[in-house]
Design a protein around this motif. Structure first.
Motif, PDB file in Angstrom:
ATOM      1  N   PRO A   1       0.825  -1.214   0.000  1.00 18.12           N
ATOM      2  CA  PRO A   1       0.000   0.000   0.000  1.00 18.12           C
ATOM      3  C   PRO A   1       0.856   1.259   0.000  1.00 18.12           C
ATOM      4  N   VAL A   2       0.351   2.295  -0.651  1.00 17.21           N
ATOM      5  CA  VAL A   2       1.031   3.589  -0.726  1.00 17.21           C
ATOM      6  C   VAL A   2       0.221   4.584   0.109  1.00 17.21           C
ATOM      7  N   PRO A   3       0.732   4.961   1.282  1.00 21.31           N
ATOM      8  CA  PRO A   3      -0.049   5.882   2.132  1.00 21.31           C
ATOM      9  C   PRO A   3       0.065   7.331   1.656  1.00 21.31           C
ATOM     10  N   TYR A   4      -0.980   8.109   1.917  1.00 19.19           N
ATOM     11  CA  TYR A   4      -1.026   9.553   1.712  1.00 19.19           C
ATOM     12  C   TYR A   4      -0.769   9.951   0.257  1.00 19.19           C
ATOM     13  N   ALA A   5      -1.219   9.104  -0.655  1.00 12.60           N
ATOM     14  CA  ALA A   5      -1.151   9.443  -2.073  1.00 12.60           C
ATOM     15  C   ALA A   5      -2.344  10.319  -2.445  1.00 12.60           C
ATOM     16  N   SER A   6      -2.145  11.236  -3.395  1.00 14.98           N
ATOM     17  CA  SER A   6      -3.223  12.088  -3.886  1.00 14.98           C
ATOM     18  C   SER A   6      -3.880  11.419  -5.077  1.00 14.98           C
ATOM     19  N   VAL A   7      -5.204  11.227  -5.005  1.00  9.87           N
ATOM     20  CA  VAL A   7      -5.962  10.563  -6.068  1.00  9.87           C
ATOM     21  C   VAL A   7      -7.010  11.552  -6.568  1.00  9.87           C
ATOM     22  N   THR A   8      -6.874  11.977  -7.842  1.00  8.24           N
ATOM     23  CA  THR A   8      -7.780  12.962  -8.429  1.00  8.24           C
ATOM     24  C   THR A   8      -8.618  12.309  -9.515  1.00  8.24           C
TER      25      THR A   8
ATOM     26  N   GLU B   1      -0.731  10.636  -7.546  1.00 10.29           N
ATOM     27  CA  GLU B   1       0.575  11.236  -7.269  1.00 10.29           C
ATOM     28  C   GLU B   1       0.952  10.955  -5.818  1.00 10.29           C
ATOM     29  N   ALA B   2       2.247  10.667  -5.604  1.00 14.17           N
ATOM     30  CA  ALA B   2       2.751  10.436  -4.261  1.00 14.17           C
ATOM     31  C   ALA B   2       4.235  10.736  -4.238  1.00 14.17           C
ATOM     32  N   ILE B   3       4.723  11.137  -3.078  1.00 12.70           N
ATOM     33  CA  ILE B   3       6.156  11.424  -2.940  1.00 12.70           C
ATOM     34  C   ILE B   3       6.962  10.161  -3.227  1.00 12.70           C
ATOM     35  N   ASP B   4       8.023  10.322  -4.012  1.00 14.32           N
ATOM     36  CA  ASP B   4       8.911   9.226  -4.412  1.00 14.32           C
ATOM     37  C   ASP B   4       8.262   8.269  -5.392  1.00 14.32           C
ATOM     38  N   TYR B   5       7.122   8.656  -5.972  1.00 15.89           N
ATOM     39  CA  TYR B   5       6.464   7.831  -6.986  1.00 15.89           C
ATOM     40  C   TYR B   5       6.179   8.685  -8.215  1.00 15.89           C
ATOM     41  N   LYS B   6       6.097   8.009  -9.367  1.00 14.82           N
ATOM     42  CA  LYS B   6       5.797   8.698 -10.606  1.00 14.82           C
ATOM     43  C   LYS B   6       4.297   8.968 -10.726  1.00 14.82           C
ATOM     44  N   LYS B   7       4.006  10.060 -11.381  1.00 19.67           N
ATOM     45  CA  LYS B   7       2.610  10.395 -11.654  1.00 19.67           C
ATOM     46  C   LYS B   7       2.027   9.397 -12.645  1.00 19.67           C
ATOM     47  N   SER B   8       0.812   8.895 -12.352  1.00 17.30           N
ATOM     48  CA  SER B   8       0.138   7.952 -13.239  1.00 17.30           C
ATOM     49  C   SER B   8      -1.275   8.444 -13.513  1.00 17.30           C
ATOM     50  N   VAL B   9      -1.719   8.263 -14.750  1.00 18.74           N
ATOM     51  CA  VAL B   9      -3.075   8.636 -15.143  1.00 18.74           C
ATOM     52  C   VAL B   9      -3.753   7.415 -15.730  1.00 18.74           C
ATOM     53  N   ILE B  10      -4.906   7.064 -15.189  1.00 19.80           N
ATOM     54  CA  ILE B  10      -5.630   5.867 -15.610  1.00 19.80           C
ATOM     55  C   ILE B  10      -7.056   6.258 -15.948  1.00 19.80           C
ATOM     56  N   SER B  11      -7.580   5.773 -17.072  1.00 15.05           N
ATOM     57  CA  SER B  11      -8.964   6.066 -17.484  1.00 15.05           C
ATOM     58  C   SER B  11      -9.873   4.945 -17.024  1.00 15.05           C
ATOM     59  N   LYS B  12     -10.940   5.339 -16.348  1.00 13.72           N
ATOM     60  CA  LYS B  12     -11.896   4.338 -15.871  1.00 13.72           C
ATOM     61  C   LYS B  12     -13.320   4.826 -16.103  1.00 13.72           C
ATOM     62  N   ASN B  13     -14.219   3.877 -16.259  1.00 13.94           N
ATOM     63  CA  ASN B  13     -15.643   4.159 -16.332  1.00 13.94           C
ATOM     64  C   ASN B  13     -16.274   3.768 -15.007  1.00 13.94           C
ATOM     65  N   ILE B  14     -16.801   4.734 -14.277  1.00 10.07           N
ATOM     66  CA  ILE B  14     -17.467   4.479 -12.998  1.00 10.07           C
ATOM     67  C   ILE B  14     -18.964   4.373 -13.273  1.00 10.07           C
TER      68      ILE B  14
ATOM     69  N   LEU C   1      -7.184  11.912  -0.467  1.00 11.38           N
ATOM     70  CA  LEU C   1      -5.900  11.355  -0.048  1.00 11.38           C
ATOM     71  C   LEU C   1      -6.113   9.963   0.520  1.00 11.38           C
ATOM     72  N   THR C   2      -5.172   9.052   0.267  1.00  9.34           N
ATOM     73  CA  THR C   2      -5.262   7.724   0.874  1.00  9.34           C
ATOM     74  C   THR C   2      -4.843   7.789   2.336  1.00  9.34           C
ATOM     75  N   ASP C   3      -5.309   6.816   3.122  1.00  7.88           N
ATOM     76  CA  ASP C   3      -4.914   6.768   4.523  1.00  7.88           C
ATOM     77  C   ASP C   3      -3.610   5.987   4.675  1.00  7.88           C
ATOM     78  N   GLU C   4      -3.271   5.636   5.920  1.00  7.91           N
ATOM     79  CA  GLU C   4      -1.996   4.984   6.168  1.00  7.91           C
ATOM     80  C   GLU C   4      -1.935   3.583   5.562  1.00  7.91           C
ATOM     81  N   LYS C   5      -3.096   3.013   5.199  1.00  3.52           N
ATOM     82  CA  LYS C   5      -3.122   1.687   4.579  1.00  3.52           C
ATOM     83  C   LYS C   5      -3.305   1.759   3.066  1.00  3.52           C
ATOM     84  N   GLY C   6      -3.212   2.976   2.511  1.00  5.34           N
ATOM     85  CA  GLY C   6      -3.364   3.138   1.077  1.00  5.34           C
ATOM     86  C   GLY C   6      -4.796   3.141   0.603  1.00  5.34           C
ATOM     87  N   LEU C   7      -5.756   3.175   1.530  1.00  4.53           N
ATOM     88  CA  LEU C   7      -7.172   3.104   1.175  1.00  4.53           C
ATOM     89  C   LEU C   7      -7.754   4.496   1.014  1.00  4.53           C
TER      90      LEU C   7
END
Length: 861
Positions: A47-54, A89-102, A68-74
């Protein structure tokens, strides 16, 4: 009686003011979303904690959101259906963009991102495109340890309707044609709004109150067939807890729903909320107008044909032989409701909430009752002393009614620590006022004979204070304790003027004060040992009831009655996890059925001179022991929840219908404690999603019943001599209740739904109730790029929803048919909105957890 044009004009002037304000406010707000959750992981599946998910909505940027994700990446947030670009986006990680249909609420799974320094094709940030994942929709029905929860958001048929329409689709619940709600064949159901009795559902409001709560304001319904000791002990059939909508979303949010239908049916309701920093505000409100037509037919055959001897007759008695009645009652109803409140976080662990609501409904009706009698009249002629007469009676009843309810709630929630030690305090003040007036003119063969004027005024005042405390003991145990005070003051003022010669008329001119006070204490302990879980509880309720009845009959002295009860109500809940999502449940509880207040008023309601309701001030509570053994299995495509149950009631309350004088056609109805009532059966609820476009939800209730009890009453026979008669309520049999819902998703924006139900007949020694069935249809289409929904439904397609009953007695047989609502259809339009302001994201872990805790701590809304 106002004609329809006048009524619509009145409704337009009074209702559209509120409607316009709510609609104008709605333009500043945005769409009501569904819950979406997931997890962010790295390439090692950590899990990646405190990542920004837009989440950026491709069609409408105002629907975008971030978290923002919590300490368990949720993470979890609220989104509208549609196509999204998800930027992670997260510190020490590359920015990723994923297309999804919700496509709906649910968990969209794990999203993986790469750490900085990982080689890529071009040495730059990798952008993943073209991955389309459809989220799994949440199931509308789920089972928990002590309750079952129904989510009406997927119920197309009830869109634009009322609470009564929603209840027709709730598993284990049935709604009769007159609006009577029952669970597993029993009508003693306790209603709660957000966990407490509410002025939204007054004591004597009946179906009018059910129709005054819009379906669009209901978030979920908790079905508690066997309540634990934490709940009040009344409601022997169970508890229906109506949870109204509240918002956990940041910023401005809301929706507006408008409905048009036939019989004439219009409504406009808005749900608005605003949440920012430590404040959460909300306002829900609207109004509606409905017309209705109720049909009643009754045919009575009298068995008393042994005419008295001429020398024993005093006066000129009539001996009834046969009677046929039919009536049509047209009603015109207007209802308005408004609730508002806020939650304020004093600190990370303490919040206060304040809620106020007002609800009103009013209307008028016109009922025409045609009566065709056949009876023998004594003529005094020695050669032909009896003459057969066939008079025709018309009763024209014009009624008006209005109801106004207020409620204010204040609460304090405090967390002592992060381990689950909580204290919740709440106070609720409620007031409900009701007026029911009727002017009745009765004519025989076209000549006016009786005129009745009735005026009924009642006021209910309620104070409810609660304190609930939770203390975790280790990781798997918890101790709960609490106190509750209920004080209910009901006043009834009745006035009757009648030209009939009924000697009891003066008794119906009365004033009654009814006061009941309950003090309740409870404690319960829950724990889990391996796969075995248990919860043990005990509740003590001390009850005090006082009745002060005064009427204008000088021959009837005032009645003062006091009753005191002190009862213990234990509860036991056991569970065993066979495997994941595979559970066995066993429980027991003891309940009480307290008499309704107006049942204990000696003469509460005078309807007409042929049908009289008589109260029983000596009526006592009934007690029920309830047992259940259930099994629950949940899989990706289906859930099955069969429950075997047995319920034993002592001193069961039954309605005695009798004639105190066999020479007259006057029927009395009186509640009595008569014998026992046993119910046992299988309650099976299930969902099955064989395909993404086809969903099934159904329930089957197969139950047996056994009733005992014999009532005695005194009547005058055709000779005028007092005779003791008996009415046998003993009976046993087997009956069924079936419900099946099928939903077809024709494309991404269009769904149709068919609802069918069947209720089997029931029979006792004195009554035979026939079976009933109906079929409903609904269709829903998403429009305006997800911002709107248009729905169409037909209630009772084949117009078969009617109740047919046969009653038997020593001296008469009566068959009756009643249809409370004919076939109806409506179309509704929903607009969801959200203000397009930038939403500030939490900066620190502490802020995130604090916000989540505040959501859970919100008080009743």
């Amino acid at each position: 009686m106002k004609n329809k044009t006048e009524i619509v004009n009145i409704f337009t002037r009074k209702a559209l003011g509120l409607t316009f304000v709510l609609s104008a406010a709605a333009l500043a707000f945005a769409q009501d979303k569904a819950g979406v959750s997931g997890i962010i992981v790295n390439k090692k599946n950590q899990p990646v904690p405190y990542a920004s998910v837009t989440f950026s909505n491709k069609a409408n940027k105002s629907l975008s959101d971030a978290v923002l994700t919590d300490e368990k990446g949720l993470y979890q947030l609220q989104l509208a259906p549609g196509e999204y670009d998800i930027t992670v986006e997260a510190i020490d990680y590359k920015k990723s963009v994923i297309s999804k249909n919700i496509a709906g609420p649910g968990n969209i799974g794990a999203l993986s991102i790469e750490a900085e320094g990982t080689s890529t094709l071009n040495g730059k940030t990798t952008e993943l495109q073209g991955v389309v994942i459809t989220a799994t929709a949440t199931k509308p029905y789920k089972v928990e340890l002590d309750k079952k929860t129904y989510d009406p958001s997927q119920d197309i048929v009830s869109k634009g309707g009322s609470l009564q329409d929603v209840l027709t689709n709730v598993p284990s619940v049935s709604v009769d044609t007159d609006g009577t709600v029952s669970m597993r064949g029993s009508t003693n159901v306790k209603f709660l709004i957000n966990g407490k009795p509410s002025s939204l559902l007054g004591i004597d409001d009946g179906a009018n109150a059910l129709q005054s709560i819009p379906a669009d304001q209901i978030e979920r319904i908790e079905v508690i067939t066997n309540p634990s000791s934490k709940f009040e002990a009344s409601g022997t059939s169970g508890i229906l807890n109506i949870i109204l909508k509240k918002s956990k979303k940041v910023g401005f949010n809301g929706s507006v729903v408008g409905t048009l239908g036939y019989f004439p049916r219009t409504s406009l309701n808005a749900n608005l909320s605003w949440r920012k920093n430590n404040w959460t505000w909300f306002v829900n409100g609207g109004g509606g107008y409905t017309e209705n037509k109720t049909k009643n037919n009754a045919e009575t055959t009298y068995h008393t044909l042994n005419f008295p001897k001429i020398d024993s007759i005093k006066g000129t008695p009539n001996v009834p032989v046969h009677q046929y009645q039919n009536s049509i009652n047209k009603t015109y109803n207007k209802n308005y409701n408004l609730s508002a409140g806020f939650v304020y976080d004093l600190s990370e662990k303490t919040s206060i909430n304040l809620t106020g609501l007002v609800r009103t409904f009013e209307g008028d009706g016109n009922e025409l009752v045609n009566t065709y009698d056949s009876f023998y009249k004594y003529t005094g002629n020695s050669s032909n002393p009896w003459s057969l007469l066939n008079p025709y009676t018309l009763r024209d009843s014009k009624t008006t009614f209005n109801n106004l309810a207020f409620q204010g709630d204040v609460g304090l929630d405090h967390k002592f620590d992060d381990n689950g030690q909580n204290l919740s305090l709440s106070l609720s003040l409620q007031r409900n006022r009701s007026n029911n007036n009727a002017d009745i003119l009765e004519s025989v063969d076209g000549i006016a004979s009786v005129q009745d004027i009735t005026r009924r005024h009642s006021v209910s005042k309620t104070i409810i204070g609660k304190a609930d405390y939770e203390l975790p003991l280790g990781e798997k145990s918890k101790l709960e304790a609490g106190y509750r005070l209920d004080v209910n003051d009901n006043t009834y003022d009745n006035l009757v003027n009648s030209t009939s010669n009924n000697p009891l008329i003066s008794n119906y001119n009365n004033n009654t004060d009814y006061r009941e006070m309950f003090n309740a204490f409870y404690v319960q302990f829950r724990s889990k040992i391996g796969n075995f879980g248990y919860q043990l509880g005990l509740r003590d309720e001390v009850s005090n009831v006082k009745i002060n009845y005064i009427n204008q009959n000088p021959e009837t002295p005032p009645i003062n009655k006091t009753k005191n009860y002190n009862n213990l109500f234990p509860s036991v809940f056991l569970s065993y996890d066979v495997s994941k999502n595979n559970q066995i449940l066993v429980n027991y509880s003891r309940r009480i059925d307290r008499p309704r207040s107006f049942f204990m008023v000696p003469f509460p309601n005078y309807t007409n001179n042929q049908n009289i309701f008589e109260g029983n001030i000596d009526l006592n509570p009934s007690y029920v022991d309830s047992y259940e053994v259930g099994y629950n299995i949940t899989r990706k495509k289906f859930t099955i929840n069969p429950t075997l149950y047995y319920r034993h009631a002592t001193d069961d309350t039954k309605m005695l219908v009798y004639r105190p004088d066999e020479r007259e056609r006057v029927f009395y109805t009186k509640p009595e404690n008569l014998g026992n009532d046993d119910r046992y059966g299988l309650d099976l609820n299930f969902t099955y999603d064989p395909f993404a476009w086809f969903k099934i939800m159904g329930s089957v209730d197969l139950f047996g019943y056994k009733t005992t009890g014999i009532a005695s009453y005194v009547t005058k026979d055709v000779d005028g001599v007092n005779q003791t008669r008996y009415l046998d309520f003993t009976g046993s049999g087997f009956s069924t209740r079936l419900r099946l819902n099928t939903t077809f998703r024709l494309d991404k924006t269009l769904s149709v739904q068919l609802q069918g139900f069947y209720r089997g007949g029931q029979k006792t020694a004195s009554q035979d109730r026939k079976d009933m069935y109906a079929l409903n249809f609904g269709a829903s289409k998403t429009i305006w790029k997800g911002d709107g929904t248009i729905s169409f439904n037909i209630q009772d397609i084949f117009n078969t929803r009617g109740m047919e009953v046969y009653n038997y007695s020593n001296d008469y047989t009566r068959s009756s048919f009643m249809q409370w609502q004919p076939r109806q259809f409506s179309i509704s339009l929903t607009y969801r909105f959200k203000q397009g302001e930038k939403i500030e994201q939490p900066k620190r872990k502490k802020d995130i957890n604090s916000n989540e805790n505040k959501d859970d701590q919100q008080g009743p809304m």
